[in-house]
Design an enzyme around this catalytic site. Sequence first.
Site, PDB file in Angstrom:
ATOM      1  N   HIS A 195      13.085  13.650  13.582  1.00  0.00           N
ATOM      2  CA  HIS A 195      11.855  13.518  14.373  1.00  0.00           C
ATOM      3  C   HIS A 195      11.102  12.239  14.041  1.00  0.00           C
ATOM      4  CE1 HIS A 195       9.794  16.026  11.019  1.00  0.00           C
ATOM      5  NE2 HIS A 195       9.405  14.784  10.878  1.00  0.00           N
ATOM      6  N   HIS A 196      11.522  11.510  13.009  1.00  0.00           N
ATOM      7  CA  HIS A 196      10.910  10.217  12.715  1.00  0.00           C
ATOM      8  C   HIS A 196      11.495   9.110  13.587  1.00  0.00           C
ATOM      9  CE1 HIS A 196       8.686  11.428   9.064  1.00  0.00           C
ATOM     10  NE2 HIS A 196       9.689  12.270   8.872  1.00  0.00           N
ATOM     11  N   SER A 216      13.845   6.647 -12.504  1.00  0.00           N
ATOM     12  CA  SER A 216      12.832   7.318 -13.321  1.00  0.00           C
ATOM     13  C   SER A 216      12.558   8.724 -12.791  1.00  0.00           C
ATOM     14  CB  SER A 216      11.546   6.489 -13.322  1.00  0.00           C
ATOM     15  OG  SER A 216      10.482   7.202 -13.922  1.00  0.00           O
ATOM     16  N   SER A 217      12.361   8.842 -11.481  1.00  0.00           N
ATOM     17  CA  SER A 217      12.094  10.154 -10.885  1.00  0.00           C
ATOM     18  C   SER A 217      13.311  11.067 -10.980  1.00  0.00           C
ATOM     19  CB  SER A 217      11.665   9.985  -9.426  1.00  0.00           C
ATOM     20  OG  SER A 217      10.476   9.238  -9.325  1.00  0.00           O
ATOM     21  N   GLU A 220      10.866  13.601   0.976  1.00  0.00           N
ATOM     22  CA  GLU A 220       9.879  12.958   0.116  1.00  0.00           C
ATOM     23  C   GLU A 220       8.458  13.379   0.492  1.00  0.00           C
ATOM     24  OE1 GLU A 220       8.264  10.414  -2.809  1.00  0.00           O
ATOM     25  OE2 GLU A 220      10.231  11.288  -2.496  1.00  0.00           O
ATOM     26  N   TYR A 224       7.592  16.327   1.378  1.00  0.00           N
ATOM     27  CA  TYR A 224       7.370  17.603   0.707  1.00  0.00           C
ATOM     28  C   TYR A 224       7.321  17.436  -0.804  1.00  0.00           C
ATOM     29  CZ  TYR A 224       8.346  19.347   5.328  1.00  0.00           C
ATOM     30  OH  TYR A 224       8.300  19.567   6.677  1.00  0.00           O
ATOM     31  N   THR A 248       4.822  27.168   6.512  1.00  0.00           N
ATOM     32  CA  THR A 248       3.548  26.507   6.219  1.00  0.00           C
ATOM     33  C   THR A 248       2.379  27.406   6.599  1.00  0.00           C
ATOM     34  OG1 THR A 248       4.571  24.352   6.631  1.00  0.00           O
ATOM     35  CG2 THR A 248       2.172  24.444   6.614  1.00  0.00           C
ATOM     36  N   ARG A 277       0.517   0.558  15.746  1.00  0.00           N
ATOM     37  CA  ARG A 277       0.312   0.258  14.328  1.00  0.00           C
ATOM     38  C   ARG A 277       1.222  -0.897  13.917  1.00  0.00           C
ATOM     39  NH1 ARG A 277       3.620   4.686  10.738  1.00  0.00           N
ATOM     40  NH2 ARG A 277       5.320   5.120  12.175  1.00  0.00           N
ATOM     41  N   HIS A 302       0.835  -1.205   0.000  1.00  0.00           N
ATOM     42  CA  HIS A 302       0.000   0.000   0.000  1.00  0.00           C
ATOM     43  C   HIS A 302       0.868   1.252   0.000  1.00  0.00           C
ATOM     44  CE1 HIS A 302      -3.005   2.945   1.097  1.00  0.00           C
ATOM     45  NE2 HIS A 302      -2.396   3.181   2.248  1.00  0.00           N
ATOM     46  N   ASP A 355       8.567  22.432 -25.413  1.00  0.00           N
ATOM     47  CA  ASP A 355       8.557  21.068 -24.875  1.00  0.00           C
ATOM     48  C   ASP A 355       9.564  21.016 -23.731  1.00  0.00           C
ATOM     49  OD1 ASP A 355       8.258  18.291 -24.507  1.00  0.00           O
ATOM     50  OD2 ASP A 355       7.883  18.000 -26.638  1.00  0.00           O
ATOM     51  N   HIS A 373      11.885  12.272   4.695  1.00  0.00           N
ATOM     52  CA  HIS A 373      11.173  13.501   5.051  1.00  0.00           C
ATOM     53  C   HIS A 373      11.103  14.489   3.895  1.00  0.00           C
ATOM     54  CE1 HIS A 373       9.095  16.015   7.919  1.00  0.00           C
ATOM     55  NE2 HIS A 373       9.709  17.022   7.343  1.00  0.00           N
ATOM     56  N   TRP A 427       7.044  -1.111   5.339  1.00  0.00           N
ATOM     57  CA  TRP A 427       7.458  -0.452   4.100  1.00  0.00           C
ATOM     58  C   TRP A 427       8.778   0.282   4.236  1.00  0.00           C
ATOM     59  CZ3 TRP A 427       7.925   4.861   3.049  1.00  0.00           C
ATOM     60  CH2 TRP A 427       7.572   5.709   4.101  1.00  0.00           C
ATOM     61  N   SER A 438      -2.720  26.959  -5.009  1.00  0.00           N
ATOM     62  CA  SER A 438      -2.400  28.348  -5.353  1.00  0.00           C
ATOM     63  C   SER A 438      -2.851  28.684  -6.759  1.00  0.00           C
ATOM     64  CB  SER A 438      -0.889  28.583  -5.216  1.00  0.00           C
ATOM     65  OG  SER A 438      -0.445  28.319  -3.896  1.00  0.00           O
ATOM     66  N   LYS A 495       1.688  30.203   4.029  1.00  0.00           N
ATOM     67  CA  LYS A 495       0.883  29.788   2.873  1.00  0.00           C
ATOM     68  C   LYS A 495      -0.595  29.674   3.240  1.00  0.00           C
ATOM     69  CE  LYS A 495       2.942  26.026   1.671  1.00  0.00           C
ATOM     70  NZ  LYS A 495       3.979  26.039   2.691  1.00  0.00           N
TER      71      LYS A 495
END
Length: 441
Positions: free
Chosen positions: A285-286, A154-155, A239, A241, A311, A434, A61, A91, A237, A124, A252, A314
């Site tokens: 912090h993770h 790819s990314s 990732e 964002y 944050t 979890r 998932h 292009d 982290h 994961w 926006s 915005k």
Amino acid sequence: MENHYWGQITNHKEIGIIYLTFGGVARFMSTAFSLVLRWELSSPLSVLGDGRLMNSRVMRHMLAIIFLFLMPFLVGGVGNWFLPVWLGAPDMAFPRLNNFSLWLLFVSAPFLTIGIASTRGMGWTLYPPLSSAMGTPSSGIEGIIFFLHLAGLSSLLGAINFLTTVALIRHSKRWMDPRLMAMAIWITTALLLLALPVLAGAVTILLTDRVVSGSFFDPTGGGDPILFQHLFWFFGHPEVYVLILPAFGLVSQVLGQARGMVFAKIGIIQSIISIGVVGFLVWGHHIFTVGMDVDVRAYFTAVTLVVAVPTGVKVFSWLATIWGSSVPLGRPDIIWVNLFLVLFTFGGFTGLILANAGVDLLLHDTYYVVAHFHYVLSLGAVFGLMAGTTYGSVATRWVPFPASAGRLHAMLLFVGANGVFYPLHQLGLRGMPRRVFFMLG
């Protein structure tokens, strides 16, 4: 399509459509895995019959949501279709490289399915020692590592293409006054360029531990499994964002088109850049529970709270854009924007709670964390995505949504999403862990 051979497509709009289609299909697949998880936890009796099988569904998932849905849809799809148009370019800078990065994603997807089908009992995040040769002897881990390399490549190639496209017109008038969505894509791809090699290095080192008897993460050989957690979250982290910044840009974009301008546009641009920079400084912090020194925990707590400043800039800019203006609040894309603001702001408040190291020690690895990142990331990205999709379908005359159906869709998803994820806060506060398989009898 102009070219009859899909393997040779180089038009950015055609490639963007394929990315959007691929991401949409992957969304249904990853949602099916989440339904299996909720089905398993809905009864004290086992449905799957094996806790390791449940953990494999968790892995499938999460990896599918991140690498096959959100990134291809928000960055590959929306970015490819709209960025050259917004910047006035004919292009992408490297059209053939754009094609190559697209089909790398298709090649990577089967390795995720094959790898997880033969792998059980691991989350994961691929933490050793669960992902070590002793913890998971199945060769499926190698398939997952290969998937991460291909999807990451790819990314990475796509990020190089986006950054080069922007750099080629950096002196043009359009770039001096950029659309906020173009700025969000630019920062997003910069984050990908800096973060993805760290993930590639981490999983490559893990592969050497498994295949050639390395001991980088094996304490019996002088290694440290905590090192993998640092490497993983140094990628993980930013990732977050990568997945939410394009949604910020879409929100926006929608508000700017509805009113004619966004309030404090320069402030939003500065906040996007600030989030991109600070995002690389808060990975700790993770992993507050790994035994950090108290001073290190204080640093990560403080710098995590700093992220709330740009944050908040915005969020208040978006609210100021809506407040007192002629923005049609009943329009479906504006409804999606308002619901996005509600969900993202609520998730942000729970993030401030988890940023406190003392509180996180109690709530870490409970369903409170699951509720938090689904409100901020999953629901935030999806509702921002839907706002942009609804707006884009009308602006580009793809498939215009009926306004009444759009409003009904938004409200049903809002009610359903809160019904699923809001109670998880209470489960977490009561200590339910979890990634734990429960079976009575």
